[in-house]
Design a protein around this motif. Structure first.
Motif, short mmCIF file in Angstrom:
data_model
loop_
_atom_site.label_atom_id
_atom_site.label_comp_id
_atom_site.label_asym_id
_atom_site.label_seq_id
_atom_site.Cartn_x
_atom_site.Cartn_y
_atom_site.Cartn_z
N THR A 1 46.15 25.83 40.35
CA THR A 1 45.49 25.57 41.64
C THR A 1 44.54 26.68 42.04
O THR A 1 43.66 26.48 42.89
CB THR A 1 46.55 25.40 42.73
N GLY A 2 44.71 27.88 41.47
CA GLY A 2 43.90 29.02 41.85
C GLY A 2 44.37 29.71 43.11
O GLY A 2 43.79 30.71 43.54
N GLU A 3 45.44 29.22 43.73
CA GLU A 3 45.97 29.80 44.96
C GLU A 3 46.49 31.21 44.71
O GLU A 3 47.16 31.48 43.71
CB GLU A 3 47.09 28.93 45.52
N VAL A 4 46.18 32.12 45.65
CA VAL A 4 46.54 33.54 45.51
C VAL A 4 47.45 33.96 46.66
O VAL A 4 47.17 33.65 47.83
CB VAL A 4 45.29 34.43 45.50
N THR A 5 48.51 34.65 46.34
CA THR A 5 49.35 35.28 47.36
C THR A 5 49.38 36.78 47.09
O THR A 5 49.36 37.22 45.94
CB THR A 5 50.80 34.73 47.32
N ALA A 6 49.39 37.56 48.16
CA ALA A 6 49.35 39.02 48.03
C ALA A 6 50.52 39.64 48.79
O ALA A 6 50.79 39.27 49.94
CB ALA A 6 48.03 39.55 48.57
#
Length: 261
Positions: free
Chosen positions: A149-154
């Motif tokens: 999905t390309g979703e990023v969490t930091a």
């Protein structure tokens, strides 16, 4: 080598050095802004932080960077020295009627002042970000990016790593993991201060005025002054370096300031 030394230390030679170093710095502005545009990506700074590591660890880039710092100082020194020589020359002709406004543009009369403002800006900018990134405390962040999905969490990373960046893929969850020194957070925090933002924006006006005159003047010094090319040089000097690039740099502090509100 005496002829080369004599040429470079002459008035014409100094103007030639100013022109060449100035055009090189113009090319650097394009590269620098292209990299900084990654600040606008909606990935919590992942792309920008990876870019920052590349720019500070790649041997070729580091070599060019040190050359760039030297050229900035050389350009500033030569500009101030030429302004000093011009002032002495006008002082020697103080009994002759001299109208500076009639013989030069507003930009050219204030190039030394604008250049000094820019030198102060560069020093402040380098101390706020480059020096802090290299020698100060900048926290690490762990990014997890879903490769589908390309979703990023930091999330903040409290551990220790050997380098500024570590990257691997978790095959079972199809996730890219990046642990990196988080310059993005430093930018985010730095531009919460309205005084800092105002200083950066006003400095971009100085960049604009300096480049509007300096870009075309550099080509004239190099002997490129022809009706076929002047319209293009004017467009590049005014449209690109006088408007687009300063606006691009000014939008960054404004974006983060309003984002933090």
């Amino acid at each position: 080598m005496s002829w080369l030394t004599q040429t470079l230390t002459s008035s014409i030679g100094k103007k030639l050095v100013m022109a060449l170093t100035g055009l090189f710095l113009c090319s650097f502005l394009i590269v620098h802004m292209s990299g900084n545009l990654q600040l606008f990506k909606q990935d919590d700074g992942l792309a920008f932080n990876v870019y920052a590591v590349f720019m500070t660890t790649n041997p070729l880039v580091k070599t060019i960077s040190y050359g760039l710092y030297a050229l900035i100082l050389l350009h500033a020194f030569e500009g101030l020295y030429l302004a000093y020589q011009n002032r002495l020359a006008r002082g020697a002709q103080r009994y002759v009627a001299y109208d500076g406004k009639a013989n030069s543009s507003l930009f050219s009369r204030n190039m030394a002042v604008l250049g000094t403002v820019l030198l102060v800006f560069i020093v402040v900018h380098m101390s706020n970000f480059w020096f802090e990134y290299k020698f100060g405390y900048v926290p690490y962040t762990q990014y997890e990016q879903n490769l589908v999905t390309g979703e990023v969490t930091a999330t903040p990373y409290e551990g220790e790593i050997k380098n500024k960046l570590e990257e691997f893929v978790r095959e079972e969850s199809n996730t890219r993991v990046v642990i990196v020194k988080d310059l993005y957070r430093s930018v985010l925090e730095g531009f919460k201060n309205p005084i800092v933002v105002l200083f950066y924006v006003l400095s971009m006006f100085a960049v604009s005025f300096h480049l509007v005159h300096g870009f075309k003047s550099a080509f004239q010094t190099l002997g490129i002054n022809h009706i076929k090319y002047n319209s293009l040089l004017t467009f590049l000097g005014v449209g690109v370096f006088g408007i687009i690039i300063p606006i691009g740099f000014a939008l960054m502090p404004l974006y983060f300031f309003f984002k933090s509100m």
